[in-house]
Motif scaffolding. Structure first.
Motif, PDB file in Angstrom:
ATOM      1  N   ARG A 136      54.953  37.339  38.091  1.00  0.00           N
ATOM      2  CA  ARG A 136      55.737  38.509  38.503  1.00  0.00           C
ATOM      3  C   ARG A 136      57.099  38.547  37.817  1.00  0.00           C
ATOM      4  O   ARG A 136      57.700  39.610  37.698  1.00  0.00           O
ATOM      5  N   ASP A 137      57.603  37.394  37.385  1.00  0.00           N
ATOM      6  CA  ASP A 137      58.938  37.343  36.804  1.00  0.00           C
ATOM      7  C   ASP A 137      58.918  37.420  35.279  1.00  0.00           C
ATOM      8  O   ASP A 137      59.918  37.181  34.620  1.00  0.00           O
ATOM      9  N   HIS A 138      57.749  37.756  34.719  1.00  0.00           N
ATOM     10  CA  HIS A 138      57.622  37.795  33.264  1.00  0.00           C
ATOM     11  C   HIS A 138      58.548  38.852  32.667  1.00  0.00           C
ATOM     12  O   HIS A 138      58.640  39.971  33.149  1.00  0.00           O
ATOM     13  N   GLY A 145      61.275  39.023  25.742  1.00  0.00           N
ATOM     14  CA  GLY A 145      62.595  38.786  25.193  1.00  0.00           C
ATOM     15  C   GLY A 145      63.438  37.914  26.116  1.00  0.00           C
ATOM     16  O   GLY A 145      62.953  37.346  27.090  1.00  0.00           O
ATOM     17  N   GLU A 146      64.712  37.846  25.802  1.00  0.00           N
ATOM     18  CA  GLU A 146      65.608  36.938  26.513  1.00  0.00           C
ATOM     19  C   GLU A 146      66.212  37.562  27.765  1.00  0.00           C
ATOM     20  O   GLU A 146      66.652  36.867  28.664  1.00  0.00           O
ATOM     21  N   THR A 147      66.267  38.881  27.824  1.00  0.00           N
ATOM     22  CA  THR A 147      66.947  39.547  28.933  1.00  0.00           C
ATOM     23  C   THR A 147      65.954  39.908  30.023  1.00  0.00           C
ATOM     24  O   THR A 147      64.985  40.634  29.765  1.00  0.00           O
ATOM     25  N   PRO A 148      66.144  39.425  31.244  1.00  0.00           N
ATOM     26  CA  PRO A 148      65.234  39.791  32.339  1.00  0.00           C
ATOM     27  C   PRO A 148      65.228  41.297  32.567  1.00  0.00           C
ATOM     28  O   PRO A 148      66.260  41.970  32.446  1.00  0.00           O
ATOM     29  N   ALA A 153      61.590  46.407  52.165  1.00  0.00           N
ATOM     30  CA  ALA A 153      62.987  46.262  52.598  1.00  0.00           C
ATOM     31  C   ALA A 153      63.955  46.246  51.418  1.00  0.00           C
ATOM     32  O   ALA A 153      65.173  46.187  51.629  1.00  0.00           O
ATOM     33  N   GLY A 154      63.431  46.272  50.177  1.00  0.00           N
ATOM     34  CA  GLY A 154      64.295  46.256  49.006  1.00  0.00           C
ATOM     35  C   GLY A 154      64.867  44.898  48.684  1.00  0.00           C
ATOM     36  O   GLY A 154      65.847  44.796  47.932  1.00  0.00           O
ATOM     37  N   ARG A 155      64.254  43.852  49.214  1.00  0.00           N
ATOM     38  CA  ARG A 155      64.820  42.512  49.031  1.00  0.00           C
ATOM     39  C   ARG A 155      64.095  41.691  47.967  1.00  0.00           C
ATOM     40  O   ARG A 155      64.468  40.543  47.727  1.00  0.00           O
ATOM     41  N   LEU A 156      63.090  42.254  47.306  1.00  0.00           N
ATOM     42  CA  LEU A 156      62.293  41.446  46.393  1.00  0.00           C
ATOM     43  C   LEU A 156      62.800  41.545  44.964  1.00  0.00           C
ATOM     44  O   LEU A 156      63.136  40.546  44.342  1.00  0.00           O
ATOM     45  N   SER A 157      62.875  42.755  44.439  1.00  0.00           N
ATOM     46  CA  SER A 157      63.301  42.942  43.049  1.00  0.00           C
ATOM     47  C   SER A 157      64.580  43.765  42.947  1.00  0.00           C
ATOM     48  O   SER A 157      65.087  43.964  41.844  1.00  0.00           O
ATOM     49  N   GLY A 158      65.074  44.237  44.081  1.00  0.00           N
ATOM     50  CA  GLY A 158      66.219  45.147  44.072  1.00  0.00           C
ATOM     51  C   GLY A 158      65.801  46.599  44.129  1.00  0.00           C
ATOM     52  O   GLY A 158      66.591  47.463  44.510  1.00  0.00           O
TER      53      GLY A 158
END
Length: 384
Positions: free
Chosen positions: A280-282, A285-288, A323-328
């Motif tokens: 999920r966090d893939h 490049g270098e910038t998330p 709730a908006g707490r996972l990825s923003g």
């Protein structure tokens, strides 16, 4: 506080809960024709607030895997009508995911054995699923083969691609679907146009972000005009490397796509977070990748459609996303993929905390009822 089991409105789609069955290719439609087995498969899963069907080809040229259904002929419309009638009778809502695979194909699947088409003549490092049958229709062999070298679409052909999407969208409504989803994710045709790694065109559909996004926006404008924007969603996968999809700088690309889609009044935006069926966090490049910024780009431009998230969700992660707490980014709908294969009553299992059936990985692609319609529901499962 949003609840996963609350009713919700997504454009014109009135949904009984926020649980979505994600599209799942199962290769059980010989001749690209929906059939009785599919009627039962989707009927069993009508407890989802919304079912998104397996990816469904808009044309013969749009096919990239054997035995996937289509929506370009009257026979296919009639076959899908039996599916939608069954889902509606069970209280569900259903939309097809409309698909053109572009370069993710093989001449064996193309009209007259032609080469697949793509934005540019660049072969994908990916695979197509092929089935060989004998004269009596019996399966001789089945499996994945490398995709073929595509030819680049001429600019004069692109209006025809748009028209194929419009025809399939209208066919979907004629077949009784509640709306449609445009598949613009996972390295298929529209995603191939979006990304710098697969689009090396030098005309109005290549080069700049605006040009690479042009075909997607033209398709979205055309289908919303044809059937009404409140019945249209779109699926995007900004950082997924699926099917050799790469872009040098996905954040500005997909932020631009969001601002262009916002004025259309879509029912929903369906976002694959991370690598499809992977981490999920893939990020490329270098910038998330900033999911909150993606949503903000859409909302700031006036986008009101429901925000659907997808990729590896559990009940607990779904609650965090709502709730908006996972990825923003704050989710309105949560799509579940593979859990729906083995659990036709997944919504009820999530609600009650019941255990999930194990998945039979050997029956994912092709075959018949085994691993398709024979997974038990809670009320039919043997006592522990």
């Amino acid at each position: 506080m949003k609840n996963l089991f609350d009713a919700v409105q997504a454009g014109d789609l009135a949904l009984a809960n926020r649980i979505v069955m994600a599209p799942l290719t199962r290769n059980r439609a010989p001749g690209a024709q929906p059939n009785a087995l599919m009627v039962e498969y989707y009927r069993q899963r009508a407890g989802a607030g919304l079912i998104i069907t397996e990816a469904t080809a808009i044309s013969h040229q749009g096919q990239g895997y054997a035995d996937v259904p289509g929506l370009w002929s009257s026979d296919q419309v009639a076959g899908w009508r039996r599916v939608t009638d069954a889902v509606h009778a069970a209280g569900g809502r259903i939309v097809p995911q409309l698909w053109h695979v572009g370069r993710i194909s093989h001449p064996a699947l193309q009209p007259d054995g032609q080469a697949p088409v793509a934005p540019s003549a660049l072969q994908a490092q990916s695979r197509s699923y092929l089935i060989e049958r004998d004269a009596s229709g019996q399966v001789v062999s089945a499996g994945f083969e490398p995709t073929a070298m595509p030819r680049a679409l001429d600019i004069s052909e692109l209006p025809g691609i748009v028209s194929d999407y419009v025809r399939a969208a209208r066919n979907a409504i004629d077949a009784g679907f509640d709306g449609i989803e445009i598949h613009a994710a996972n390295g298929y045709l529209l995603d191939q146009f979006l990304r710098s790694g697969s689009n090396q065109r030098t005309d109005a559909y290549g080069g700049s972000i605006e040009n690479r996004a042009r075909l997607l926006i033209e398709v979205m404008q055309a289908v919303t005009q044809a059937i009404g924007a409140g019945r249209v969603g779109v699926r995007l996968s900004p950082v997924s490397p699926a099917n050799d999809a790469m872009d040098a700088d996905p954040q500005p690309l997909f932020n631009h796509v969001m601002t262009a889609l916002a004025p259309l009044g879509l029912a929903y935006i369906h976002v694959v977070e991370g690598a499809t069926a992977g981490p999920r966090d893939h990020s490329q490049g270098e910038t998330p990748f900033d999911w909150a910024a993606l949503q903000q780009a859409y909302r700031s431009a006036g986008g009101q459609g429901a925000w659907m998230v997808n990729n590896g969700y559990t009940r607990e992660l779904a609650d965090e996303a709502l709730a908006g707490r996972l990825s923003g980014a704050q989710a309105d709908l949560v799509a579940f993929g593979r859990p729906y294969i083995a659990n036709p009553d997944l919504a009820e299992r999530l609600r009650t905390g019941a255990p999930l059936n194990p998945l039979d990985a050997d029956t994912l692609y092709g075959g018949g009822a085994k691993g398709y319609t024979d997974y038990p529901a809670l009320d039919s499962a043997p006592a522990a």
